[in-house]
Design a protein around this motif. Structure first.
Motif, PDB file in Angstrom:
ATOM      1  N   TYR A 123      16.156  10.134  -4.898  1.00 19.40           N
ATOM      2  CA  TYR A 123      15.139   9.147  -5.471  1.00 19.40           C
ATOM      3  C   TYR A 123      14.998   8.047  -4.150  1.00 19.40           C
ATOM      4  N   ARG A 124      13.584   7.607  -4.233  1.00 22.84           N
ATOM      5  CA  ARG A 124      13.518   6.467  -3.063  1.00 22.84           C
ATOM      6  C   ARG A 124      14.079   5.186  -3.644  1.00 22.84           C
ATOM      7  N   ARG A 125      15.389   4.978  -3.401  1.00 22.00           N
ATOM      8  CA  ARG A 125      16.112   3.982  -4.098  1.00 22.00           C
ATOM      9  C   ARG A 125      16.174   2.590  -3.365  1.00 22.00           C
ATOM     10  N   ARG A 126      15.350   2.511  -2.220  1.00 24.77           N
ATOM     11  CA  ARG A 126      15.544   1.528  -1.463  1.00 24.77           C
ATOM     12  C   ARG A 126      14.526   0.360  -1.213  1.00 24.77           C
ATOM     13  N   THR A 127      13.712   0.513  -2.504  1.00 19.83           N
ATOM     14  CA  THR A 127      12.869  -0.424  -2.664  1.00 19.83           C
ATOM     15  C   THR A 127      12.821  -1.748  -2.226  1.00 19.83           C
ATOM     16  N   ASN A 136       7.000  11.252   3.928  1.00 17.74           N
ATOM     17  CA  ASN A 136       8.284  10.873   4.247  1.00 17.74           C
ATOM     18  C   ASN A 136       8.394   9.573   4.612  1.00 17.74           C
ATOM     19  N   ASN A 137       8.012   8.548   3.878  1.00 13.56           N
ATOM     20  CA  ASN A 137       7.893   7.122   3.990  1.00 13.56           C
ATOM     21  C   ASN A 137       9.284   6.505   4.601  1.00 13.56           C
ATOM     22  N   ASN A 175      11.203   3.629   2.745  1.00 18.21           N
ATOM     23  CA  ASN A 175      11.846   3.983   1.317  1.00 18.21           C
ATOM     24  C   ASN A 175      11.973   5.585   1.286  1.00 18.21           C
ATOM     25  N   PRO A 176      12.755   5.992   2.053  1.00 13.61           N
ATOM     26  CA  PRO A 176      12.997   7.445   1.935  1.00 13.61           C
ATOM     27  C   PRO A 176      13.813   7.861   0.816  1.00 13.61           C
ATOM     28  N   PRO A 177      13.552   9.130   0.325  1.00 16.44           N
ATOM     29  CA  PRO A 177      14.512   9.521  -0.792  1.00 16.44           C
ATOM     30  C   PRO A 177      15.768   9.935  -0.271  1.00 16.44           C
ATOM     31  N   SER A 178      16.703   9.756  -0.829  1.00 11.98           N
ATOM     32  CA  SER A 178      18.042   9.983  -0.558  1.00 11.98           C
ATOM     33  C   SER A 178      18.844  10.450  -1.928  1.00 11.98           C
TER      34      SER A 178
END
Ligand SMILES: [Zn+2]
Length: 447
Positions: free
Chosen positions: A210-214, A243-244, A247-250
């Protein structure tokens, strides 16, 4: 033209005479078919060729010659407890709408899906409404409210901090509903699967990533909040919608944890759906043996190769790409081409619009996007029927649906027109039969 079943004896078996029936196994449109249905058991009891020049059809039988009949549609990725983000963004539905409002709206959503010809939803998470999907599923199954047959995930699994409402002010432990059942480590994820199964879940959903670094570069979310002045990666090609980098998915789990989720779910004979888009997450989840990959939008061949190798079902949720990429047609084309490539490689597909984010009732949009991607109509219809049944776990789910055959659930969509000649026919749902009962007649819910 339609002859209705006799109201005095609604449980009496009846026959449908049809000129065109889609066969989701042979991918043919069979001509002149009679389908005998027993509404008491909810099943088709025979399928036979109909002699031409049929005489006057007697009640309670149906003369549906001139219509196109298909197995009831399955939305393989839906959220009955979520309504369109264009009306209310997800965070406000999750944080601010009352549980009562969300459940009442779910009743409306279920009706809208049924009217569009969707007799089954694989419902992949309540998004902050705890286990409320269980009660909705059962209210539909008990005939209290109309709706598609639901196979529900309850709360999705995610690792700590992986999938939750992020807010900058947490002073005093500000309470917001949780969006997932957080779990960590092999033992922790096993416990979580057991909690879901014990709660009554039909399917296990987990966030492989998930993009968890919002909150690293927080976006303005309230009136008066100030954007980060000089965000990194904000120029040129480094900022790609797929692939922003802000806040990329990890990945949320390691390989051992994903393997444990699948092993534990399979012991309970429950299918597993994994949210994954990047090749890293798709490959890990696919190798773990999940039933299906949800989204998988990043167009990398190694993702497709893993799904092919492991016979994973791909649910590309093209509606999400369509909505989220908006005017970025170049990237949308890449996502559609990726799905077409999956089809060409023989990867099993299922249609699921992530419905909820897009409006209930517009579920067929996902089929239209499959067609836009260049997937032939017959294969698209297979993905929307039999492919959906496979995504629900096939025989593990306890029912057989998605094919018009003896012993299979009597779920039928009756279309005005023929989608081979006019794709718009997919939206002209005249009648829906679910478990052998007419639930939509002339486009209206039968209450
Ligand atoms: Zn979803």
């Amino acid at each position: 033209m339609l002859t209705k079943p006799s109201k005095s004896d609604p449980d009496r078996p009846y026959t449908i005479y049809a000129s065109t029936v889609f066969n989701s196994r042979s991918l043919a449109f069979d001509k002149d078919v009679s389908i005998r249905i027993d509404p008491k058991i909810g099943c088709i009891i025979s399928v036979a060729s109909t002699p031409p020049n049929l005489g006057l059809v007697q009640a309670p039988d149906f003369d549906l010659r001139g219509y196109t009949i298909l197995p009831g549609f399955v939305d393989s990725h839906a959220h009955v407890l979520v309504h369109a983000f264009s009306e209310t963004p997800a965070i406000y539905q999750e944080k601010d709408e009352s549980l009562t409002e969300r459940i009442l709206r779910a009743g409306n959503n279920a009706k809208a899906g049924l009217k569009a010809g969707f007799t089954t939803y694989r419902d992949l998470g309540t998004e902050g409404a705890f286990n409320a999907d269980i009660g909705i599923r059962d209210a539909i199954s008990r005939g209290i409210i109309p709706g598609p047959r639901l196979f529900v995930a309850t709360e999705a699994l995610a690792s700590t901090g992986g999938y939750e409402i992020r807010q900058e002010n947490k002073i005093g432990g500000t309470f917001v509903p949780r969006l997932s059942d957080p779990c960590d480590g092999v033992d922790g994820v096993k416990s979580a699967v057991r909690r879901r199964i014990g709660s009554g879940a039909d399917v296990i959903k987990f966030y492989a990533e998930y993009r968890r670094r919002t909150l690293r570069f927080p976006q303005p979310t309230w009136t008066g909040s100030i954007p980060i002045k000089y965000p990194p990666y904000s120029t040129g090609k480094m900022n790609d919608n797929l692939n922003n980098p802000l806040n990329p998915p990890s990945t949320l789990f390691d390989q051992d944890e994903m393997n444990a989720i699948v092993i534990e779910a399979k012991r309970a004979k429950a299918p597993v759906a994994a949210h994954a888009s990047s090749p890293e997450a798709v490959i890990m989840a696919s190798n773990a043996g999940v039933t299906s990959i949800e989204h998988g939008a990043m167009p990398f061949d190694e993702s497709l190769e893993a799904m092919k190798k492991n016979d994973t079902i791909f649910v590309p949720t093209l509606c999400v790409a369509d909505l989220e990429l908006g005017s970025d047609k170049e990237n949308l084309k890449k996502v559609l081409a990726h799905t077409k490539k999956a089809h060409d490689m023989g990867i099993r597909l299922a249609t699921g619009g992530d419905t909820g984010e897009s409006p209930h009732g517009e579920n067929v949009r996902e089929l239209e996007l499959f067609l836009e991607a260049g997937i032939p109509l017959e294969h698209t219809l297979r993905a929307a029927t039999l492919g959906g049944w496979e995504a629900c776990g096939g025989d593990w789910c306890g029912y057989r649906f998605g094919w018009v055959g003896e012993g299979w659930q009597a779920d039928l969509v009756v279309l005005e027109g023929d989608p081979r000649e006019d794709k718009g026919a997919l939206r002209r749902v005249d009648m829906v039969i679910k478990d052998g009962n007419v639930v939509v007649d002339r486009g209206r819910i039968v209450e």
